[in-house]
Design a protein around this motif. Structure first.
Motif, PDB file in Angstrom:
ATOM      1  N   ASP B  33       0.856  -1.187   0.000  1.00  0.00           N
ATOM      2  CA  ASP B  33       0.000   0.000   0.000  1.00  0.00           C
ATOM      3  C   ASP B  33       0.887   1.230   0.000  1.00  0.00           C
ATOM      4  O   ASP B  33       2.042   1.170   0.427  1.00  0.00           O
ATOM      5  CB  ASP B  33      -0.912  -0.009   1.237  1.00  0.00           C
ATOM      6  CG  ASP B  33      -2.087   0.947   1.069  1.00  0.00           C
ATOM      7  OD1 ASP B  33      -2.235   1.489  -0.049  1.00  0.00           O
ATOM      8  OD2 ASP B  33      -2.826   1.145   2.033  1.00  0.00           O
ATOM      9  N   ILE B  34       0.345   2.307  -0.489  1.00  0.00           N
ATOM     10  CA  ILE B  34       1.124   3.544  -0.496  1.00  0.00           C
ATOM     11  C   ILE B  34       0.222   4.704  -0.096  1.00  0.00           C
ATOM     12  O   ILE B  34      -0.944   4.759  -0.477  1.00  0.00           O
ATOM     13  CB  ILE B  34       1.779   3.775  -1.870  1.00  0.00           C
ATOM     14  CG1 ILE B  34       2.547   5.100  -1.898  1.00  0.00           C
ATOM     15  CG2 ILE B  34       0.762   3.742  -3.005  1.00  0.00           C
ATOM     16  CD1 ILE B  34       3.442   5.253  -3.093  1.00  0.00           C
ATOM     17  N   VAL B 200       7.900  -2.228 -15.700  1.00  0.00           N
ATOM     18  CA  VAL B 200       7.877  -1.695 -14.338  1.00  0.00           C
ATOM     19  C   VAL B 200       6.895  -0.531 -14.270  1.00  0.00           C
ATOM     20  O   VAL B 200       6.870   0.314 -15.154  1.00  0.00           O
ATOM     21  CB  VAL B 200       9.291  -1.225 -13.916  1.00  0.00           C
ATOM     22  CG1 VAL B 200       9.244  -0.471 -12.603  1.00  0.00           C
ATOM     23  CG2 VAL B 200      10.226  -2.404 -13.828  1.00  0.00           C
ATOM     24  N   GLY B 201       6.094  -0.494 -13.222  1.00  0.00           N
ATOM     25  CA  GLY B 201       5.155   0.626 -13.030  1.00  0.00           C
ATOM     26  C   GLY B 201       4.166   0.754 -14.158  1.00  0.00           C
ATOM     27  O   GLY B 201       3.899   1.856 -14.630  1.00  0.00           O
ATOM     28  N   ILE B 340       1.820  -0.435  -6.245  1.00  0.00           N
ATOM     29  CA  ILE B 340       1.415  -1.576  -5.427  1.00  0.00           C
ATOM     30  C   ILE B 340       1.698  -2.881  -6.167  1.00  0.00           C
ATOM     31  O   ILE B 340       1.354  -3.027  -7.339  1.00  0.00           O
ATOM     32  CB  ILE B 340      -0.066  -1.443  -5.029  1.00  0.00           C
ATOM     33  CG1 ILE B 340      -0.201  -0.245  -4.098  1.00  0.00           C
ATOM     34  CG2 ILE B 340      -0.594  -2.703  -4.361  1.00  0.00           C
ATOM     35  CD1 ILE B 340      -1.587   0.115  -3.720  1.00  0.00           C
ATOM     36  N   GLY B 341       2.364  -3.790  -5.470  1.00  0.00           N
ATOM     37  CA  GLY B 341       2.741  -5.048  -6.092  1.00  0.00           C
ATOM     38  C   GLY B 341       4.160  -5.060  -6.629  1.00  0.00           C
ATOM     39  O   GLY B 341       4.679  -6.104  -7.003  1.00  0.00           O
ATOM     40  N   ALA B 347       9.832   0.703  -6.817  1.00  0.00           N
ATOM     41  CA  ALA B 347       8.826   1.712  -6.468  1.00  0.00           C
ATOM     42  C   ALA B 347       9.351   3.118  -6.710  1.00  0.00           C
ATOM     43  O   ALA B 347       8.630   3.973  -7.204  1.00  0.00           O
ATOM     44  CB  ALA B 347       8.400   1.547  -5.016  1.00  0.00           C
ATOM     45  N   THR B 348      10.643   3.355  -6.387  1.00  0.00           N
ATOM     46  CA  THR B 348      11.165   4.720  -6.533  1.00  0.00           C
ATOM     47  C   THR B 348      11.095   5.194  -7.977  1.00  0.00           C
ATOM     48  O   THR B 348      10.681   6.314  -8.238  1.00  0.00           O
ATOM     49  CB  THR B 348      12.626   4.815  -6.052  1.00  0.00           C
ATOM     50  OG1 THR B 348      13.315   3.667  -6.484  1.00  0.00           O
ATOM     51  CG2 THR B 348      12.697   4.978  -4.571  1.00  0.00           C
TER      52      THR B 348
END
Lengths: 138, 401
Positions: B33-34, B200-201, B340-341, B347-348
């Protein structure tokens, strides 16, 4: 040579605090570290923790939310510490001084050693400020 | 079930130059979660704007964000000119577009550099920022300042681009194309960057529509939107260019869109300065005496997406209400989908991929309870408070009647 001069004799490590700013000063500070100006030549390094820093660069107007955090960072820093207020907002609050969340320019919150005015100051001006400061102390 | 860990990024994190706080909730390596907290950058710009004259507001909106310091004046000028029904001169239109596109080049180069930095690829960082410097030199030559150019005013631009300056711009654009070839080649062909950014993302087309994301973030997921084409302003309908889109929606696609957009920007600038050269110098600003009563909306395509300004004029010399919506406001919300995931290390770069700009986004202040100093009212609570007050006033009014 006093204790303070002894501390600032060698490479100055810098911690950057960006308050409620418009980002211009932040970008120009990073610009100082990139190839055109490359302050790292002189051992000036941006560090990740205030506990490693000799210099605290503050830019942007300080709003109510930033105020306590700036004070806390200053208290956490090992002394002696040089504080530099960068940009019109850092020096006086600039165009945001009349804002409803403005909590005073940097020097109302922590003692400031040098002011670098400009909106934003050119990297040359930032370098000149640091050189003057280093010359004064060292 | 593993133990949930909270990783805070910020508010004053060395990774970010702006103050904001991300809370990554992690289960092992995976982000589950963010949450993010802003407000460190709130300056009360909308309120300040009401205390300034139309001429002064340009200097204020320029300082909403240092990187998009043309987009905000652009949108504000569009809004005010809609109220007053002003059609600016062709020369002013071309000059506005030149400044807007130069800004796009410097902003995208800045992003490429920072993205490289987030990937731990400092060569790209240094490289892109070195190439960015000549653009800032052009700005200094044209406007007198490296950032915050103060070029815009109601009814035109503040200063002309004299014809003697045009060869320097043209030369820089042709040099810039070669540099971009090098940079694009290096980024697109690098196996490490491929491995770190492909897949990614990922934001799907539906995610973009759900979160109303704009700009390169949307275009990288195959959503073909661009205010410059969809709601033409300045000189964009007068020159030839195309909207760049990609389909994959991952970080690599976002980089690709931005890198290719810089070529389009260079082409727009070249066409604009060709047109400028054929015109007579001067005649860049109309004399505007007063702004009539009315409501105006202005849109502009910032490097990060659509900037929206809404201005209400009561016929006085300053705006009665000025509402600003910056592109990052919607783009930041897509983190819920893109991060998320993912693993923490990805994430960065997913956070950085939308090129978030917090100083643009800070429009809401949380209110503190003065007596305890603890309670924070969020937007919903403030709205509820306002609703409650209205209903109370209604009731008491009804009592009078």
């Amino acid at each position: 040579m006093g204790f303070k001069e002894f501390c600032f004799r060698k490479s100055l490590w810098v911690f950057h605090f960006g308050g409620a700013s418009c980002n211009n000063c932040d970008i120009e500070i990073i610009d100082c570290l990139t190839p055109r100006h490359d302050l790292e030549r002189f051992g000036i390094l941006l560090v990740g923790s205030i506990r490693h820093a000799d210099v605290l660069l503050v830019n942007g107007s300080i709003n109510r939310r930033d105020k306590d955090r700036l004070l806390e960072l200053y208290n956490q820093a090992p002394k002696p510490l040089l504080v530099v207020a960068i940009g019109a907002c850092g020096c006086t609050g600039g165009i945001f001084a009349e804002g409803n969340t403005f909590a005073g320019p940097v020097d109302k919150i922590i003692p400031v050693d040098a002011y670098i005015p400009g909106c934003p100051p050119k990297p040359e001006a930032i370098i000149a400020g640091i050189v003057k400061l280093a010359g004064k102390k060292g | 079930m593993g133990r949930k860990t909270l990783i805070p990024i910020g508010p004053y994190h060395p990774l970010q130059e702006e103050p904001e706080l991300f809370k990554l909730y992690c289960d092992g390596e995976i982000v589950t979660d963010i949450k993010w907290e802003t407000g460190y950058n709130h300056r009360g710009i909308e309120k300040l704007s009401e205390s300034k004259t139309y001429d002064q507001v340009f200097f204020l909106v320029e300082r909403i964000c240092g990187i998009c310091s043309t987009s905000h004046p652009f949108a504000f000028a569009n809004a005010v000119e809609e109220i007053a029904g002003i059609e600016i001169t062709d020369r002013a239109k071309y000059i506005r577009s030149v400044i807007g596109e130069l800004e796009r080049i410097h902003s995208h180069l800045l992003w490429v550099g920072l993205a490289g930095h987030f990937l731990g690829y400092n060569t790209v960082f240094m490289w892109a920022w070195k190439y960015r410097e000549p653009v800032l030199d052009l700005f200094e030559m044209i406007t007198g300042n490296r950032n915050s150019y103060a070029m815009f005013k109601v009814g035109g631009v503040r200063r002309d681009i004299e014809n003697q300056k045009i060869p320097a711009i043209r030369k820089e654009m042709s040099v810039m194309r070669k540099k971009l070839d090098l940079l694009t080649g290096a980024v697109m062909d690098d196996p490490v960057i491929h491995a770190r950014t492909k897949g990614v993302g990922v934001l799907t087309q539906q995610d973009i529509i759900d979160y109303a994301a704009v700009g390169p973030t949307a275009r990288a997921s195959g959503v073909d939107i661009d205010v410059r084409r969809d709601d033409p302003y300045a000189a964009y309908p007068l020159v030839n260019w195309k909207v760049i889109t990609a389909q994959a929606g991952d970080v690599f696609a976002k980089a690709e869109v931005r890198l290719l957009e810089m070529y389009e920007s260079a082409s727009i600038i070249e066409q604009c300065i060709d047109a400028l050269e054929k015109m007579e110098e001067g005649n860049v600003a109309l004399k505007i005496n007063d702004i009539p009563e009315g409501i105006g909306t202005g849109r502009a395509e910032a490097p990060r997406g659509e900037v929206f300004h809404f201005v209400v004029s009561d016929g006085s010399n300053s705006p009665a209400r000025h509402k600003i919506r910056a592109p990052s406001y919607t783009n930041i919300a897509t983190f819920k989908k893109s991060c998320i995931g993912q693993t923490i290390s990805d994430a960065t770069i997913s956070l950085a991929a939308v090129d978030p700009c917090y100083c643009c986004t800070e429009r809401m202040a949380a209110a503190y309870d003065a007596s305890t100093g603890e309670k924070i009212l969020n937007a919903n609570e403030l709205i509820n408070l306002s609703l409650k007050r209205t209903s109370e006033i209604r009731k008491s009014d009804a009592g009078h009647e």
